[in-house]
Write an enzyme that holds these catalytic residues in place. Sequence first.
Site, short mmCIF file in Angstrom:
data_model
loop_
_atom_site.label_atom_id
_atom_site.label_comp_id
_atom_site.label_asym_id
_atom_site.label_seq_id
_atom_site.Cartn_x
_atom_site.Cartn_y
_atom_site.Cartn_z
N ARG A 94 34.45 53.93 23.71
CA ARG A 94 34.15 52.49 23.69
C ARG A 94 32.73 52.29 24.23
O ARG A 94 32.42 52.74 25.34
CB ARG A 94 35.16 51.76 24.59
CG ARG A 94 34.97 50.26 24.70
CD ARG A 94 36.10 49.71 25.55
NE ARG A 94 36.13 48.27 25.62
CZ ARG A 94 35.61 47.55 26.60
NH1 ARG A 94 34.97 48.15 27.60
NH2 ARG A 94 35.71 46.24 26.60
N SER A 131 43.68 45.42 18.98
CA SER A 131 43.90 44.75 20.27
C SER A 131 44.47 43.37 20.05
O SER A 131 43.96 42.62 19.21
CB SER A 131 42.56 44.55 21.00
OG SER A 131 42.19 45.70 21.69
N LYS A 183 36.86 44.16 31.58
CA LYS A 183 36.64 43.27 30.44
C LYS A 183 36.44 41.84 30.93
O LYS A 183 37.42 41.13 31.19
CB LYS A 183 37.83 43.36 29.48
CG LYS A 183 37.63 42.55 28.21
CD LYS A 183 38.74 42.79 27.22
CE LYS A 183 38.51 41.96 25.98
NZ LYS A 183 39.44 42.25 24.92
N1 3NM Z 1 40.97 45.30 26.50
P1 3NM Z 1 40.87 48.85 32.64
S1 3NM Z 1 41.75 44.70 28.83
C1 3NM Z 1 39.24 46.98 26.85
O1 3NM Z 1 43.25 42.74 27.19
C2 3NM Z 1 40.25 46.06 27.34
O2 3NM Z 1 42.80 43.66 25.29
C3 3NM Z 1 41.80 44.52 27.15
O3 3NM Z 1 40.19 48.40 31.28
C4 3NM Z 1 42.69 43.56 26.49
O4 3NM Z 1 41.84 49.93 32.30
C5 3NM Z 1 40.56 45.87 28.67
O5 3NM Z 1 39.70 49.36 33.44
C6 3NM Z 1 39.97 46.57 29.83
O6 3NM Z 1 41.49 47.64 33.25
C7 3NM Z 1 40.85 47.70 30.30
#
Ligand code: 3NM
Length: 225
Positions: free
Chosen positions: A52, A121, A150
Amino acid sequence: MTGSGARGVASTAPTFVPDLYAILDRTAAAGRDLVPILDAVIAGGCRMVQLREKEWPSGKLLPLAERMRARCHAAGVTFVVNDRVDLALVLGADGIHLGQEDLPPQAVRPLLRSGMILGVSTHSIEQARAALAAGADYVAAGSIFPTATKPGFELVGIELIRTLGAEMRVPLIAIGGITAANVRAVIQAGADGVAVISALCSAADPEAETRRLLEAIRAARAAAQ
Ligand code: 3NM
């Protein structure tokens, strides 16, 4: 069938093991080289990886992406590219992951090689149903917990996993704020796997953290049976 064994899918569906889906992101890695982190998560037992990148243009990203793809393929690990369909195709990646603001899955599918994985997503029941109808090979749902990775994330909570778990015919992957400390509840709610960025990219020992996450996922599955 998917390798997770938790959910049956059509026999023509691509094979992948989404138990622990490691998303490697340079920003989350805070300047650390992604290749040693990739090697560590593979050594820890992770079978599915996504690259990503939200800042570098694709031409700048290509050499790093090629190294990562080569290492994944040598290890038999599924390699997926986030957002960038062109890069995924140029690399010969195993799959592409699309967000709600990327190209729609229906438009992208005809461009993909046969057997390529298309993941989407989603942040609501409606989006998940639309992704399924559009032929997604897996549906990611989040954000399950608050996340610093995010900005502007939509907090959907574990409830969305409980609801979707009953109706998704493809693997359901939970994302957002997931760590070894909270993964058990997410799996028990019905997720086939979890996608994790900061818990791995910012871990002091990503191999050990991979093992911890996988052990917690297996323990949660065993407890649910
Ligand atoms: N997408 P971490 S939350 C890339 O809600 C991403 O669709 C999300 O990162 C969604 O594991 C997110 O550090 C970030 O929380 C996930």
